[in-house]
Every structure is written in C-alpha cells, then in structure tokens.
Design an enzyme around this catalytic site. Structure first.
Site, PDB file in Angstrom:
ATOM      1  N   GLY A  12       0.839  -1.196   0.000  1.00  0.00           N
ATOM      2  CA  GLY A  12       0.000   0.000   0.000  1.00  0.00           C
ATOM      3  C   GLY A  12       0.872   1.243   0.000  1.00  0.00           C
ATOM      4  N   GLY A  15       1.280   5.091  -4.197  1.00  0.00           N
ATOM      5  CA  GLY A  15       0.897   6.183  -5.102  1.00  0.00           C
ATOM      6  C   GLY A  15      -0.147   5.782  -6.130  1.00  0.00           C
ATOM      7  CE  LYS A  16      -3.822   1.441  -3.775  1.00  0.00           C
ATOM      8  NZ  LYS A  16      -2.736   1.257  -2.828  1.00  0.00           N
ATOM      9  CE  LYS A  18       3.018  11.063  -9.328  1.00  0.00           C
ATOM     10  NZ  LYS A  18       4.416  10.730  -9.155  1.00  0.00           N
ATOM     11  CB  ALA A  41      -7.746   2.715   1.759  1.00  0.00           C
ATOM     12  N   GLY A  42      -6.045   5.172   2.835  1.00  0.00           N
ATOM     13  CA  GLY A  42      -5.985   6.628   2.786  1.00  0.00           C
ATOM     14  C   GLY A  42      -5.436   7.029   1.432  1.00  0.00           C
ATOM     15  CG  HIS A  43      -7.172   6.599  -1.899  1.00  0.00           C
ATOM     16  ND1 HIS A  43      -6.532   5.783  -2.800  1.00  0.00           N
ATOM     17  CD2 HIS A  43      -8.079   5.835  -1.280  1.00  0.00           C
ATOM     18  CE1 HIS A  43      -7.046   4.588  -2.726  1.00  0.00           C
ATOM     19  NE2 HIS A  43      -7.984   4.578  -1.814  1.00  0.00           N
ATOM     20  CB  THR A  44      -2.318  11.502  -0.068  1.00  0.00           C
ATOM     21  OG1 THR A  44      -2.347  10.788   1.164  1.00  0.00           O
ATOM     22  CG2 THR A  44      -1.950  12.949   0.194  1.00  0.00           C
ATOM     23  CD  GLN A 176      -6.436  -1.800   2.208  1.00  0.00           C
ATOM     24  OE1 GLN A 176      -7.195  -2.514   1.601  1.00  0.00           O
ATOM     25  NE2 GLN A 176      -6.817  -0.675   2.757  1.00  0.00           N
ATOM     26  N   PRO A 253       4.329   6.195  11.831  1.00  0.00           N
ATOM     27  CG  PRO A 253       6.133   6.129  13.304  1.00  0.00           C
ATOM     28  CD  PRO A 253       4.654   6.238  13.260  1.00  0.00           C
ATOM     29  CG  ASP A 282      10.792  12.291  -5.642  1.00  0.00           C
ATOM     30  OD1 ASP A 282      10.410  11.112  -5.494  1.00  0.00           O
ATOM     31  OD2 ASP A 282      10.151  13.267  -5.233  1.00  0.00           O
TER      32      ASP A 282
HETATM   33  P1  IMP Z   1      -6.601  -3.380   8.590  1.00  0.00           P
HETATM   34  O1  IMP Z   1      -6.770  -3.380   7.110  1.00  0.00           O
HETATM   35  O2  IMP Z   1      -6.980  -2.082   9.242  1.00  0.00           O
HETATM   36  O3  IMP Z   1      -7.260  -4.577   9.229  1.00  0.00           O
HETATM   37  O4  IMP Z   1      -5.029  -3.549   8.903  1.00  0.00           O
HETATM   38  C1  IMP Z   1      -4.303  -4.711   8.544  1.00  0.00           C
HETATM   39  C2  IMP Z   1      -2.895  -4.339   8.081  1.00  0.00           C
HETATM   40  O5  IMP Z   1      -2.982  -3.633   6.849  1.00  0.00           O
HETATM   41  C3  IMP Z   1      -2.147  -3.401   9.031  1.00  0.00           C
HETATM   42  O6  IMP Z   1      -0.783  -3.742   8.965  1.00  0.00           O
HETATM   43  C4  IMP Z   1      -2.398  -2.029   8.435  1.00  0.00           C
HETATM   44  O7  IMP Z   1      -1.418  -1.090   8.790  1.00  0.00           O
HETATM   45  C5  IMP Z   1      -2.357  -2.360   6.964  1.00  0.00           C
HETATM   46  N1  IMP Z   1      -3.123  -1.417   6.131  1.00  0.00           N
HETATM   47  C6  IMP Z   1      -4.466  -1.335   6.001  1.00  0.00           C
HETATM   48  N2  IMP Z   1      -4.803  -0.383   5.124  1.00  0.00           N
HETATM   49  C7  IMP Z   1      -3.650   0.151   4.680  1.00  0.00           C
HETATM   50  C8  IMP Z   1      -3.353   1.172   3.726  1.00  0.00           C
HETATM   51  O8  IMP Z   1      -4.201   1.783   3.105  1.00  0.00           O
HETATM   52  N3  IMP Z   1      -2.018   1.438   3.527  1.00  0.00           N
HETATM   53  C9  IMP Z   1      -1.045   0.756   4.181  1.00  0.00           C
HETATM   54  N4  IMP Z   1      -1.281  -0.206   5.069  1.00  0.00           N
HETATM   55  C10 IMP Z   1      -2.580  -0.512   5.316  1.00  0.00           C
HETATM   56 MG    MG Z   2      -2.681   4.836   1.275  1.00  0.00          MG
END
Ligand code: IMP
Ligand code: MG
Length: 332
Positions: A12, A15-16, A18, A41-44, A176, A253, A282
């Site tokens: 995860g 940069g999807k 982007k 998920a977090g999409h920036t 992810q 982090p 970069d």
């Molecule tokens: P869960 O999806 O919240 O159950 O977390 C399971 C694992 O996936 C953990 O190690 C989270 O940090 C990781 N994880 C879940 N979503 C993301 C994401 O969008 N980016 C990076 N790691 C993620």
């Molecule tokens: Mg993300």
C-alpha cells in the site's frame, strides 16, 4: 466496454491515487470503482493545488466521473458522510457523482469497537477485519439495509449491462497492496480483503474486458503494522523523513526497507501487470542510495540510472509492456 485496473504491488501507499488521478485526466473513463477495502485506506490526492485525503470515496470524483464504492468494499456510513461533506464544503461538484454498490457491506460501531482493541496485527482500527468476517459469516449488514444510504445506492450489474445510455469504460482503483492481500500477503499480517486484480472483476466486470493493469510500486518499500519489517538503519530513517512516510489514515511512521525484488516480481506476475510504475524515485535521489534486495543478494547501484537499467533488464516480461519511473513531484 473495457476496464483498466490500478493495483498496488507492495504494502500500500505506493501512489495508486496519483496514477488514478493521472489516468482520469485522459477523460476516457465513464466510471471509477474502488474494488476492495474500507476506510483503512488513505488516498492522498493533490488536485488543483489542494491536498485531499479520502478513505472511501474514489478519486474519479475529482474529475466529475461517476465514482462507485464497489461490492468488494466495506463502508462506514459515518465516515462516508464526513468525506462527502468535506468535498462538498471544498466546493467540489460531486452531487449525483458518488455511488455505493447496494451489496457492499457495512462497518458498524460494534466492528469499530472490536477492531479498536487489536494489538497483534497493528490494524488501522477502522473495523475492517470484523466487517469482512461478518460478511463471510453471512450475518453482515449491506448498504441497501441502511436508510441514510438509499440516495447513493447503485446496482452495478444494471449500470454496466442494462443501461442503454452508457458504454462502460471503467477504471478500477484498488486499496492496500499485494503484501497485505489476505491470500498472497504475509498472513496474518495482512488486511481482510483481496488486494489483487482478481478482486476488481468480482465487482461486476467480466475478465475479458480488462485492458491494462497498472501495477504501482515504490523505489523502496514501506509497511505499517505490528510485524518487524527492517533492521535498524539510519538510511531507512532518512528515507522516511524525505519520503514523508507516515500513514495517511493513522499518522503512524511507516517502516522502510529496500525494494524486495522477489515480492515485486511475484506481484507483477500474479496481477498480469501491463504498465509498471515505480514511484518516488526522487526520494532515493535525495538520499543518494539505490539498493534492491533480491533474495539474499543486495544489489547496490552507484546512480539512479544504474538502478533503472537493472530493473529494465530484469523485470518479468510475460505481461509488462511499459515501464515508467516517476518522482513524486513529477507527473508520470
Ligand atoms: P486493517 O486493514 O486495518 O485490518 O489492517 C491490517 C494491516 O494492513 C495493518 O498492517 C495495516 O497497517 C495495513 N493497512 C491497512 N490499510 C492500509 C493502507 O491503506 N495502507 C497501508 N497499510 C494498510
Ligand atoms: Mg494509502
């Protein structure tokens, strides 16, 4: 009818968003569909100079494209409305553009409370695992059971196959990544959904319709969660700072490591990647270190060009047609 898929090849955060954003600019898509995950998920996304972080809402909406949270996703209605209102307040024209597959499952307060107690996996505590568990135990709630969501519901089959006004050209946007996939990832340190290309076709698209698979990786790896991912190395701390590697959802982090070539090749092959994007070149340029871990061998390169040449020569070519390198601040 055709579909392109954007899929993450590592853990995860490659940069999807982007890549999706870049592809949407072509104007050729009629729909963008999120095919897995929830608000973990977090999409920036940087759009017209503003930074947006969305969790549920697909980035197609920034281009006025019909955006669907697919049946493979789990939805927290409170978070959904929060994001919806934030985008509206920012002046985005999203009315009538955002949909939720009526058969997508719901994250409830009970799921949130249970996931909030997790210590072993290091989840994002967004209720993801318990929601998927209840889905497969056949005791979940679905979007169509929630009155407040009625105006947003969509039947994806009707939309793609029975709407005489639409010839669907769909961009599927994953969440992810391969290393977190419930089957192919490092179980149990995984998420509870499928993060591979197969997940996209489960959301209402026949396999023959897939045109391009955009596989997205980073020049190094990051992971957030409970497992130990790297040995202490000041270079990894430096990469974290330069690359701003902190979770978009939880602010944690991210642990950093060199690119794992074996994992990357496996993800490329299993996803049938046609267009491979390696992001954040970069960052290594700024750190001035280029290393790839290939099983027990560490390939160290003197320059960025050497690393790119090595990747070009060694990348599995069964499916890959195009290879693109990108720095975060450059467009691809
Ligand atoms: P869960 O999806 O919240 O159950 O977390 C399971 C694992 O996936 C953990 O190690 C989270 O940090 C990781 N994880 C879940 N979503 C993301 C994401 O969008 N980016 C990076 N790691 C993620
Ligand atoms: Mg993300």
């Amino acid at each position: 009818m055709f579909a392109d898929v954007v899929v993450d090849l590592q853990y995860g955060d490659c940069g999807k968003g982007k890549v999706t954003h870049h592809l949407c600019k072509s104007g050729e898509y009629t729909h963008v569909v999120r095919y897995n995950g929830g608000c973990n998920a977090g999409h920036t996304i940087y759009h017209e100079g503003k930074k947006f972080v969305t969790h549920h809402i697909p980035s197609g909406v920034f281009f006025g494209i019909k955006s669907i949270i697919g049946s493979g996703c789990v939805v927290n209605p409170i978070q959904f409305f929060k994001e919806y209102n934030e985008l509206k307040d920012a002046g985005m024209d999203i009315e009538g553009k955002i949909f939720i597959a009526e058969n997508a499952h719901i994250i409830t307060e009970v799921h949130l409370e249970e996931d909030g107690k997790d210590e072993s996996i290091g989840t994002t505590k967004r209720g993801n695992g318990p929601a998927y568990r209840d889905k497969y135990a056949r005791k979940g709630l679905r979007a169509k059971d929630i009155p407040a969501l009625q105006p947003f519901l969509i039947d994806v089959y009707k939309e793609f196959f029975q709407n005489p006004y639409v010839d669907p050209k769909v961009l599927f946007e994953g969440a992810q990544g391969f290393g977190l996939d419930i089957d192919w990832g490092d179980y149990p340190y995984v998420t509870s959904s499928h993060c591979t290309v197969g997940s996209a076709i489960l959301n209402g698209m026949p396999p023959q319709m897939i045109r391009n698979v955009w596989g997205v990786a980073k020049a190094y790896e990051t992971y957030v969660g409970a497992k130990k991912f790297h040995n202490p190395n000041p270079l990894f701390d430096r990469i974290r700072e330069v690359g701003e590697e902190y979770g978009a959802t939880t602010g944690r982090p991210r642990q950093c490591n060199w690119m794992d070539w074996e994992l990357l090749c496996k993800a490329i092959n299993l996803n049938g990647v046609t267009n491979l994007v390696i992001n954040k070149m970069d960052v290594l340029r700024e750190v001035q270190h280029w290393t790839i871990k290939d099983r027990s061998i560490m390939h160290q390169f003197d320059t960025e060009d050497d690393m790119m040449d090595w990747i070009d020569i060694n990348v599995p070519r069964r499916s890959v047609k195009k290879l693109l390198f990108s720095g975060d601040k450059e467009s691809i």
